[in-house]
Scaffold this motif. Structure first.
Motif, PDB file in Angstrom:
ATOM      1  N   ILE A  33       0.836  -1.208   0.000  1.00 19.89           N
ATOM      2  CA  ILE A  33       0.000   0.000   0.000  1.00 19.89           C
ATOM      3  C   ILE A  33       0.868   1.254   0.000  1.00 19.89           C
ATOM      4  N   SER A  34       1.951   1.238   0.760  1.00 23.31           N
ATOM      5  CA  SER A  34       2.853   2.383   0.796  1.00 23.31           C
ATOM      6  C   SER A  34       3.483   2.629  -0.572  1.00 23.31           C
ATOM      7  N   GLU A  35       3.888   1.578  -1.255  1.00 21.92           N
ATOM      8  CA  GLU A  35       4.487   1.714  -2.580  1.00 21.92           C
ATOM      9  C   GLU A  35       3.466   2.195  -3.613  1.00 21.92           C
ATOM     10  N   VAL A  36       2.229   1.741  -3.507  1.00 20.69           N
ATOM     11  CA  VAL A  36       1.180   2.203  -4.427  1.00 20.69           C
ATOM     12  C   VAL A  36       0.932   3.700  -4.225  1.00 20.69           C
ATOM     13  N   ILE A  37       0.913   4.143  -2.980  1.00 22.55           N
ATOM     14  CA  ILE A  37       0.737   5.571  -2.705  1.00 22.55           C
ATOM     15  C   ILE A  37       1.909   6.368  -3.275  1.00 22.55           C
ATOM     16  N   THR A  38       3.128   5.860  -3.106  1.00 21.28           N
ATOM     17  CA  THR A  38       4.310   6.534  -3.641  1.00 21.28           C
ATOM     18  C   THR A  38       4.251   6.631  -5.158  1.00 21.28           C
ATOM     19  N   LEU A  39       3.891   5.536  -5.820  1.00 19.58           N
ATOM     20  CA  LEU A  39       3.796   5.554  -7.276  1.00 19.58           C
ATOM     21  C   LEU A  39       2.707   6.517  -7.755  1.00 19.58           C
ATOM     22  N   TYR A  40       1.606   6.590  -7.025  1.00 17.96           N
ATOM     23  CA  TYR A  40       0.530   7.496  -7.417  1.00 17.96           C
ATOM     24  C   TYR A  40       0.947   8.953  -7.234  1.00 17.96           C
ATOM     25  N   ILE A  41       1.711   9.233  -6.192  1.00 20.78           N
ATOM     26  CA  ILE A  41       2.226  10.592  -6.002  1.00 20.78           C
ATOM     27  C   ILE A  41       3.110  10.975  -7.183  1.00 20.78           C
ATOM     28  N   TRP A  42       3.977  10.053  -7.609  1.00 18.90           N
ATOM     29  CA  TRP A  42       4.832  10.334  -8.767  1.00 18.90           C
ATOM     30  C   TRP A  42       4.011  10.503 -10.039  1.00 18.90           C
ATOM     31  N   ALA A  43       2.939   9.741 -10.181  1.00 20.75           N
ATOM     32  CA  ALA A  43       2.077   9.887 -11.357  1.00 20.75           C
ATOM     33  C   ALA A  43       1.414  11.264 -11.363  1.00 20.75           C
ATOM     34  N   VAL A  44       0.997  11.747 -10.209  1.00 18.42           N
ATOM     35  CA  VAL A  44       0.384  13.083 -10.123  1.00 18.42           C
ATOM     36  C   VAL A  44       1.407  14.156 -10.476  1.00 18.42           C
ATOM     37  N   ILE A  45       2.617  14.020  -9.968  1.00 20.42           N
ATOM     38  CA  ILE A  45       3.668  14.993 -10.274  1.00 20.42           C
ATOM     39  C   ILE A  45       3.980  14.990 -11.770  1.00 20.42           C
ATOM     40  N   LEU A  46       4.134  13.802 -12.345  1.00 20.36           N
ATOM     41  CA  LEU A  46       4.419  13.707 -13.782  1.00 20.36           C
ATOM     42  C   LEU A  46       3.276  14.252 -14.624  1.00 20.36           C
TER      43      LEU A  46
END
Length: 104
Positions: free
Chosen positions: A9-22
């Motif tokens: 779950i922590s990694e999914v949140i991290t990846l989603y944060i990067w997707a929002v930034i990108l």
């Protein structure tokens, strides 16, 4: 098992944060004409980022007042995701250590 679920779950949140930034960077570059969205690869990347992030950004945009051309919904979404990660950390600590003291 709880550790693996927490990590996932922590990694999914991290990846989603990067997707929002990108997605925010991509939309700014496309708006200024730096990226040519007629290129198929660029369009595909932009479409993917839009489809991934728009379901979370749309409700925030509906609630926020209009600031002209400034869109702060990605910033608010990132703050909400960070708050969710902090809550997840507290829940994990409470489950691992067996007390609800970290939740208070």
């Amino acid at each position: 098992m709880i550790g693996i679920l927490y990590w996932l779950i922590s990694e999914v949140i991290t990846l989603y944060i990067w997707a929002v930034i990108l997605a925010a960077i991509f939309s700014m570059l496309a708006a200024f004409g730096v990226l040519d969205t007629r290129n198929r690869v660029v369009w595909t990347i932009g479409d993917f980022l839009y489809r991934v992030t728009e379901p979370a950004l749309r409700p925030i945009r509906n609630v926020l007042p209009s600031f002209g051309n400034i869109d702060i919904s990605p910033l608010i979404l990132i703050l909400l995701l960070q708050a969710a990660r902090m809550l997840l950390d507290r829940l994990y600590e409470a489950l691992v250590f067996g007390s609800f003291r970290p939740l208070l």
